[in-house]
Write a protein that holds these residues in place. Structure first.
Motif, PDB file in Angstrom:
ATOM      1  N   TYR A  33      -1.658  13.773 -19.761  1.00  0.00           N
ATOM      2  CA  TYR A  33      -1.384  13.768 -21.199  1.00  0.00           C
ATOM      3  C   TYR A  33      -1.463  12.362 -21.766  1.00  0.00           C
ATOM      4  O   TYR A  33      -1.858  12.169 -22.915  1.00  0.00           O
ATOM      5  CB  TYR A  33      -0.050  14.436 -21.486  1.00  0.00           C
ATOM      6  N   VAL A  34      -1.121  11.379 -20.961  1.00  0.00           N
ATOM      7  CA  VAL A  34      -1.304   9.992 -21.386  1.00  0.00           C
ATOM      8  C   VAL A  34      -2.794   9.740 -21.603  1.00  0.00           C
ATOM      9  O   VAL A  34      -3.192   9.137 -22.599  1.00  0.00           O
ATOM     10  CB  VAL A  34      -0.699   9.006 -20.359  1.00  0.00           C
ATOM     11  N   ALA A  35      -3.633  10.240 -20.701  1.00  0.00           N
ATOM     12  CA  ALA A  35      -5.083  10.095 -20.845  1.00  0.00           C
ATOM     13  C   ALA A  35      -5.580  10.795 -22.114  1.00  0.00           C
ATOM     14  O   ALA A  35      -6.455  10.271 -22.815  1.00  0.00           O
ATOM     15  CB  ALA A  35      -5.804  10.635 -19.612  1.00  0.00           C
ATOM     16  N   LEU A  36      -5.024  11.962 -22.426  1.00  0.00           N
ATOM     17  CA  LEU A  36      -5.414  12.663 -23.661  1.00  0.00           C
ATOM     18  C   LEU A  36      -5.021  11.842 -24.885  1.00  0.00           C
ATOM     19  O   LEU A  36      -5.798  11.716 -25.837  1.00  0.00           O
ATOM     20  CB  LEU A  36      -4.769  14.041 -23.737  1.00  0.00           C
ATOM     21  N   ARG A  37      -3.818  11.273 -24.872  1.00  0.00           N
ATOM     22  CA  ARG A  37      -3.382  10.444 -26.006  1.00  0.00           C
ATOM     23  C   ARG A  37      -4.273   9.215 -26.160  1.00  0.00           C
ATOM     24  O   ARG A  37      -4.592   8.810 -27.279  1.00  0.00           O
ATOM     25  CB  ARG A  37      -1.928  10.038 -25.829  1.00  0.00           C
ATOM     26  N   GLU A  38      -4.669   8.618 -25.039  1.00  0.00           N
ATOM     27  CA  GLU A  38      -5.569   7.463 -25.101  1.00  0.00           C
ATOM     28  C   GLU A  38      -6.931   7.879 -25.659  1.00  0.00           C
ATOM     29  O   GLU A  38      -7.543   7.128 -26.416  1.00  0.00           O
ATOM     30  CB  GLU A  38      -5.718   6.836 -23.716  1.00  0.00           C
ATOM     31  N   ALA A  39      -7.396   9.058 -25.296  1.00  0.00           N
ATOM     32  CA  ALA A  39      -8.666   9.554 -25.818  1.00  0.00           C
ATOM     33  C   ALA A  39      -8.578   9.766 -27.324  1.00  0.00           C
ATOM     34  O   ALA A  39      -9.516   9.445 -28.059  1.00  0.00           O
ATOM     35  CB  ALA A  39      -9.070  10.844 -25.105  1.00  0.00           C
ATOM     36  N   VAL A  40      -7.459  10.292 -27.797  1.00  0.00           N
ATOM     37  CA  VAL A  40      -7.257  10.490 -29.240  1.00  0.00           C
ATOM     38  C   VAL A  40      -7.300   9.142 -29.953  1.00  0.00           C
ATOM     39  O   VAL A  40      -7.872   9.018 -31.035  1.00  0.00           O
ATOM     40  CB  VAL A  40      -5.931  11.234 -29.511  1.00  0.00           C
ATOM     41  N   ALA A  41      -6.747   8.112 -29.334  1.00  0.00           N
ATOM     42  CA  ALA A  41      -6.705   6.779 -29.944  1.00  0.00           C
ATOM     43  C   ALA A  41      -8.010   6.002 -29.763  1.00  0.00           C
ATOM     44  O   ALA A  41      -8.166   4.924 -30.333  1.00  0.00           O
ATOM     45  CB  ALA A  41      -5.547   5.981 -29.353  1.00  0.00           C
ATOM     46  N   SER A  42      -8.956   6.548 -29.010  1.00  0.00           N
ATOM     47  CA  SER A  42     -10.180   5.818 -28.652  1.00  0.00           C
ATOM     48  C   SER A  42     -11.200   5.692 -29.778  1.00  0.00           C
ATOM     49  O   SER A  42     -12.135   4.920 -29.668  1.00  0.00           O
ATOM     50  CB  SER A  42     -10.860   6.502 -27.463  1.00  0.00           C
ATOM     51  N   GLY A  43     -11.046   6.473 -30.806  1.00  0.00           N
ATOM     52  CA  GLY A  43     -12.020   6.450 -31.883  1.00  0.00           C
ATOM     53  C   GLY A  43     -12.985   7.627 -31.844  1.00  0.00           C
ATOM     54  O   GLY A  43     -13.835   7.763 -32.718  1.00  0.00           O
ATOM     55  N   ALA A  44     -12.858   8.481 -30.840  1.00  0.00           N
ATOM     56  CA  ALA A  44     -13.706   9.678 -30.763  1.00  0.00           C
ATOM     57  C   ALA A  44     -13.300  10.662 -31.856  1.00  0.00           C
ATOM     58  O   ALA A  44     -12.117  10.806 -32.153  1.00  0.00           O
ATOM     59  CB  ALA A  44     -13.565  10.337 -29.394  1.00  0.00           C
ATOM     60  N   ALA A  45     -14.271  11.325 -32.441  1.00  0.00           N
ATOM     61  CA  ALA A  45     -13.973  12.331 -33.459  1.00  0.00           C
ATOM     62  C   ALA A  45     -13.504  13.625 -32.828  1.00  0.00           C
ATOM     63  O   ALA A  45     -12.761  14.399 -33.429  1.00  0.00           O
ATOM     64  CB  ALA A  45     -15.198  12.584 -34.328  1.00  0.00           C
ATOM     65  N   VAL A  46     -13.949  13.865 -31.578  1.00  0.00           N
ATOM     66  CA  VAL A  46     -13.595  15.082 -30.845  1.00  0.00           C
ATOM     67  C   VAL A  46     -13.100  14.689 -29.462  1.00  0.00           C
ATOM     68  O   VAL A  46     -13.722  13.883 -28.778  1.00  0.00           O
ATOM     69  CB  VAL A  46     -14.817  16.027 -30.706  1.00  0.00           C
ATOM     70  N   VAL A  67       1.814  18.940 -29.036  1.00  0.00           N
ATOM     71  CA  VAL A  67       2.196  17.617 -29.545  1.00  0.00           C
ATOM     72  C   VAL A  67       0.946  16.750 -29.718  1.00  0.00           C
ATOM     73  O   VAL A  67       0.754  16.098 -30.751  1.00  0.00           O
ATOM     74  CB  VAL A  67       3.228  16.937 -28.608  1.00  0.00           C
ATOM     75  N   ILE A  68       0.082  16.752 -28.713  1.00  0.00           N
ATOM     76  CA  ILE A  68      -1.142  15.952 -28.783  1.00  0.00           C
ATOM     77  C   ILE A  68      -2.070  16.488 -29.865  1.00  0.00           C
ATOM     78  O   ILE A  68      -2.729  15.711 -30.568  1.00  0.00           O
ATOM     79  CB  ILE A  68      -1.828  15.884 -27.408  1.00  0.00           C
ATOM     80  N   HIS A  69      -2.107  17.804 -30.038  1.00  0.00           N
ATOM     81  CA  HIS A  69      -2.902  18.388 -31.124  1.00  0.00           C
ATOM     82  C   HIS A  69      -2.436  17.835 -32.471  1.00  0.00           C
ATOM     83  O   HIS A  69      -3.270  17.447 -33.311  1.00  0.00           O
ATOM     84  CB  HIS A  69      -2.790  19.915 -31.114  1.00  0.00           C
ATOM     85  N   HIS A  70      -1.129  17.769 -32.680  1.00  0.00           N
ATOM     86  CA  HIS A  70      -0.590  17.241 -33.943  1.00  0.00           C
ATOM     87  C   HIS A  70      -0.938  15.763 -34.104  1.00  0.00           C
ATOM     88  O   HIS A  70      -1.303  15.319 -35.198  1.00  0.00           O
ATOM     89  CB  HIS A  70       0.919  17.448 -34.028  1.00  0.00           C
ATOM     90  N   GLN A  71      -0.838  14.999 -33.020  1.00  0.00           N
ATOM     91  CA  GLN A  71      -1.206  13.585 -33.075  1.00  0.00           C
ATOM     92  C   GLN A  71      -2.683  13.427 -33.411  1.00  0.00           C
ATOM     93  O   GLN A  71      -3.054  12.561 -34.192  1.00  0.00           O
ATOM     94  CB  GLN A  71      -0.892  12.898 -31.749  1.00  0.00           C
ATOM     95  N   ALA A  72      -3.511  14.264 -32.812  1.00  0.00           N
ATOM     96  CA  ALA A  72      -4.951  14.207 -33.073  1.00  0.00           C
ATOM     97  C   ALA A  72      -5.238  14.540 -34.540  1.00  0.00           C
ATOM     98  O   ALA A  72      -5.998  13.837 -35.206  1.00  0.00           O
ATOM     99  CB  ALA A  72      -5.697  15.161 -32.146  1.00  0.00           C
ATOM    100  N   ALA A  73      -4.625  15.591 -35.040  1.00  0.00           N
ATOM    101  CA  ALA A  73      -4.852  16.011 -36.426  1.00  0.00           C
ATOM    102  C   ALA A  73      -4.437  14.912 -37.403  1.00  0.00           C
ATOM    103  O   ALA A  73      -5.124  14.675 -38.407  1.00  0.00           O
ATOM    104  CB  ALA A  73      -4.098  17.305 -36.714  1.00  0.00           C
ATOM    105  N   SER A  75      -4.685  11.850 -36.895  1.00  0.00           N
ATOM    106  CA  SER A  75      -5.706  10.793 -36.797  1.00  0.00           C
ATOM    107  C   SER A  75      -7.106  11.302 -37.139  1.00  0.00           C
ATOM    108  O   SER A  75      -8.094  10.627 -36.864  1.00  0.00           O
ATOM    109  CB  SER A  75      -5.720  10.228 -35.373  1.00  0.00           C
ATOM    110  N   ASP A  76      -7.199  12.499 -37.715  1.00  0.00           N
ATOM    111  CA  ASP A  76      -8.490  13.123 -38.034  1.00  0.00           C
ATOM    112  C   ASP A  76      -9.373  13.285 -36.804  1.00  0.00           C
ATOM    113  O   ASP A  76     -10.598  13.106 -36.855  1.00  0.00           O
ATOM    114  CB  ASP A  76      -9.234  12.345 -39.125  1.00  0.00           C
ATOM    115  N   VAL A  77      -8.763  13.624 -35.686  1.00  0.00           N
ATOM    116  CA  VAL A  77      -9.464  13.878 -34.437  1.00  0.00           C
ATOM    117  C   VAL A  77      -9.314  15.371 -34.130  1.00  0.00           C
ATOM    118  O   VAL A  77      -8.231  15.931 -34.287  1.00  0.00           O
ATOM    119  CB  VAL A  77      -8.884  13.038 -33.275  1.00  0.00           C
ATOM    120  N   GLN A  78     -10.381  15.995 -33.706  1.00  0.00           N
ATOM    121  CA  GLN A  78     -10.317  17.408 -33.337  1.00  0.00           C
ATOM    122  C   GLN A  78     -10.062  17.521 -31.837  1.00  0.00           C
ATOM    123  O   GLN A  78     -10.831  16.992 -31.035  1.00  0.00           O
ATOM    124  CB  GLN A  78     -11.628  18.099 -33.699  1.00  0.00           C
ATOM    125  N   LEU A  79      -8.977  18.187 -31.465  1.00  0.00           N
ATOM    126  CA  LEU A  79      -8.676  18.455 -30.060  1.00  0.00           C
ATOM    127  C   LEU A  79      -9.204  19.837 -29.718  1.00  0.00           C
ATOM    128  O   LEU A  79      -8.884  20.822 -30.389  1.00  0.00           O
ATOM    129  CB  LEU A  79      -7.173  18.395 -29.788  1.00  0.00           C
TER     130      LEU A  79
END
Length: 114
Positions: A33-46, A67-73, A75-79
């Protein structure tokens, strides 16, 4: 995590996701999940959570995905979740009614296709 422009960030999740075996990291989330959060913060749109090899996920694991879905949303990131349509994890996702919240795809190829 390096992400090429226009390509989704893919994070492979373990075969079994349990609160006890996921291991502590940061705020109690396991390393995946830490890796998923880092991916959300990486600048990827998806960001794709690859659950194609995951055969078990407990309730705290599903909670972390939400929780990560909400964080992604935020940041305008689609999980997106990639998982077999007939798998146990997919059935639990539907049972918990989380499939209405998080986008689930029947495999990695479908999840990574625009």
């Amino acid at each position: 995590m390096g992400v090429r422009a226009g390509e989704p960030a893919v994070v492979a999740l373990p075969a079994e996701i349990e609160q006890d075996s996921a291991g502590p990291a940061l705020d109690g989330a396991g390393p995946a999940y830490v890796a998923l959060r880092e991916a959300v913060a990486s600048g990827a749109a998806v960001v794709v959570a690859d659950l194609t090899s995951t055969t078990f996920c407990d309730y705290p694991g599903f909670h972390q995905l939400v929780v990560i879905h909400h964080q992604a949303a935020t940041s305008d990131v689609q999980l997106r979740l990639a998982m077999p349509a007939d798998g146990t994890v997919r059935r639990w996702l539907e049972f918990l009614a989380q499939h209405r919240l998080v986008l689930a795809y029947p495999g990695l190829k479908a999840a990574t296709t625009p």
